[in-house]
Design a protein around this motif. Structure first.
Motif, short mmCIF file in Angstrom:
data_model
loop_
_atom_site.label_atom_id
_atom_site.label_comp_id
_atom_site.label_asym_id
_atom_site.label_seq_id
_atom_site.Cartn_x
_atom_site.Cartn_y
_atom_site.Cartn_z
N GLY A 85 0.75 -1.23 0.07
CA GLY A 85 -0.05 0.19 0.06
C GLY A 85 0.94 1.31 -0.12
N ARG A 86 1.98 1.28 0.72
CA ARG A 86 2.92 2.42 0.80
C ARG A 86 3.59 2.59 -0.67
NH1 ARG A 86 3.07 1.67 6.25
NH2 ARG A 86 4.26 -0.15 6.21
N ALA A 87 3.94 1.55 -1.16
CA ALA A 87 4.81 1.56 -2.42
C ALA A 87 3.80 2.11 -3.42
CB ALA A 87 5.25 0.25 -2.66
N GLU A 88 2.53 1.62 -3.44
CA GLU A 88 1.67 2.28 -4.56
C GLU A 88 1.44 3.74 -4.08
OE1 GLU A 88 -2.99 1.56 -4.94
OE2 GLU A 88 -1.80 -0.17 -4.73
N MET A 89 1.37 4.15 -3.12
CA MET A 89 1.28 5.70 -2.80
C MET A 89 2.34 6.26 -3.26
SD MET A 89 -0.41 7.69 0.23
CE MET A 89 -1.66 7.10 -0.77
N ALA A 90 3.63 5.63 -2.98
CA ALA A 90 4.89 6.39 -3.47
C ALA A 90 5.05 6.49 -5.03
CB ALA A 90 6.09 5.62 -2.82
N ALA A 91 4.46 5.20 -5.46
CA ALA A 91 4.63 5.35 -7.02
C ALA A 91 3.62 6.54 -7.73
CB ALA A 91 4.14 4.19 -7.67
N ARG A 92 2.48 6.72 -6.93
CA ARG A 92 1.74 7.81 -7.54
C ARG A 92 2.46 9.27 -7.32
NH1 ARG A 92 -2.80 4.82 -5.50
NH2 ARG A 92 -2.73 6.14 -3.48
N GLN A 93 2.96 9.37 -6.21
CA GLN A 93 3.55 10.79 -5.81
C GLN A 93 4.81 10.97 -6.55
OE1 GLN A 93 2.47 12.80 -4.25
NE2 GLN A 93 4.04 14.38 -3.95
N ARG A 94 5.58 9.85 -7.05
CA ARG A 94 6.72 9.83 -8.18
C ARG A 94 6.06 10.49 -9.35
NH1 ARG A 94 9.38 5.39 -5.93
NH2 ARG A 94 8.23 3.98 -7.20
N GLU A 95 4.85 10.14 -9.68
CA GLU A 95 4.60 10.57 -11.05
C GLU A 95 4.02 11.93 -10.84
OE1 GLU A 95 4.55 9.35 -14.16
OE2 GLU A 95 5.77 7.68 -12.83
N ARG A 96 3.35 12.42 -9.71
CA ARG A 96 2.91 13.81 -9.59
C ARG A 96 4.14 14.81 -9.28
NH1 ARG A 96 -1.66 11.82 -6.19
NH2 ARG A 96 -0.03 11.83 -4.21
N LEU A 97 5.38 14.24 -8.88
CA LEU A 97 6.32 14.92 -8.85
C LEU A 97 7.17 15.07 -9.98
CD1 LEU A 97 8.32 13.64 -5.29
CD2 LEU A 97 7.71 15.80 -6.13
N ARG A 98 7.15 13.97 -11.06
CA ARG A 98 7.81 14.28 -12.34
C ARG A 98 6.85 15.34 -13.10
NH1 ARG A 98 8.09 8.64 -12.20
NH2 ARG A 98 10.32 7.81 -11.91
N ALA A 99 5.54 15.41 -12.81
CA ALA A 99 5.14 16.45 -13.78
C ALA A 99 5.10 17.44 -12.95
CB ALA A 99 3.42 15.90 -13.37
N ARG A 100 5.28 17.78 -11.75
CA ARG A 100 5.73 19.13 -11.25
C ARG A 100 6.95 19.65 -11.62
NH1 ARG A 100 4.93 19.32 -4.94
NH2 ARG A 100 6.81 20.02 -4.74
N ILE A 101 7.96 18.73 -11.57
CA ILE A 101 9.38 18.95 -12.08
C ILE A 101 9.20 19.54 -13.41
CG2 ILE A 101 11.45 18.01 -12.73
CD1 ILE A 101 11.36 16.11 -10.00
N ALA A 102 8.41 18.79 -14.62
CA ALA A 102 8.46 19.21 -15.94
C ALA A 102 7.84 20.54 -15.95
CB ALA A 102 7.52 18.10 -16.45
N ARG A 103 6.73 20.80 -15.12
CA ARG A 103 6.34 22.08 -15.33
C ARG A 103 7.30 23.19 -14.57
NH1 ARG A 103 1.69 19.73 -13.26
NH2 ARG A 103 2.02 20.62 -11.17
N ALA A 104 8.02 22.90 -13.56
CA ALA A 104 8.95 24.03 -13.07
C ALA A 104 10.10 24.31 -14.01
CB ALA A 104 9.63 23.29 -11.78
#
Ligand SMILES: [Zn+2]
Length: 137
Positions: A85-104
């Motif tokens: 469950g934690r790994a799944e949440m971390a994977a989702r957050q990685r995707e959100r971070l990648r999108a945020r980094i791309a925008r930044a």
């Protein structure tokens, strides 16, 4: 939240003031996280007493916040029954971070770019960034 069945109140346990000072946080933040279910310190009478495990939990909250997790996600991560469950949440957050980094990165390139326009507000590149923002909103 998993807590040891019997908490021995000993000298190693810290007060809310000590924990707040240790992390450079206002005490109300610790009380807020507790109200949100992220922390569950023991009580000696009415006073909160924090174990080393509680301190590690505070450290985990700070690391997760730095990584952009919202409190609800952090609660899930701290209280998830399984590592999966934690790994799944971390994977989702990685995707959100990648999108945020791309925008930044795109914003940085815009500001770094050799824009010939004197005023950012009238720059077509900046205006197209605003258009993209409007499309997302
Ligand atoms: Zn420009």
């Amino acid at each position: 939240m998993d807590m040891p069945p019997i908490l021995r109140l000993n000298a190693d346990m810290k007060s809310i003031g000590e924990v707040a000072a240790r992390f450079g946080l206002p005490a109300h933040v610790l009380r807020y996280w507790e109200a949100e279910g992220l922390l569950a310190p023991a009580r000696a009478g009415t006073r909160r007493r924090y174990t080393d495990a509680d301190l590690r939990r505070v450290a985990a909250i700070l690391v997760a916040k730095e990584a952009g997790f919202e409190l609800a996600d952090i609660r899930t991560m701290l209280t998830a029954r399984s590592a999966a469950g934690r790994a799944e949440m971390a994977a989702r957050q990685r995707e959100r971070l990648r999108a945020r980094i791309a925008r930044a990165q795109a914003a940085l390139e815009l500001l770094d770019g050799d824009c010939p326009h004197e005023d950012l507000m009238t720059c077509p590149h900046f205006q197209s960034l605003l258009d993209r923002q409007l499309e997302r909103s």
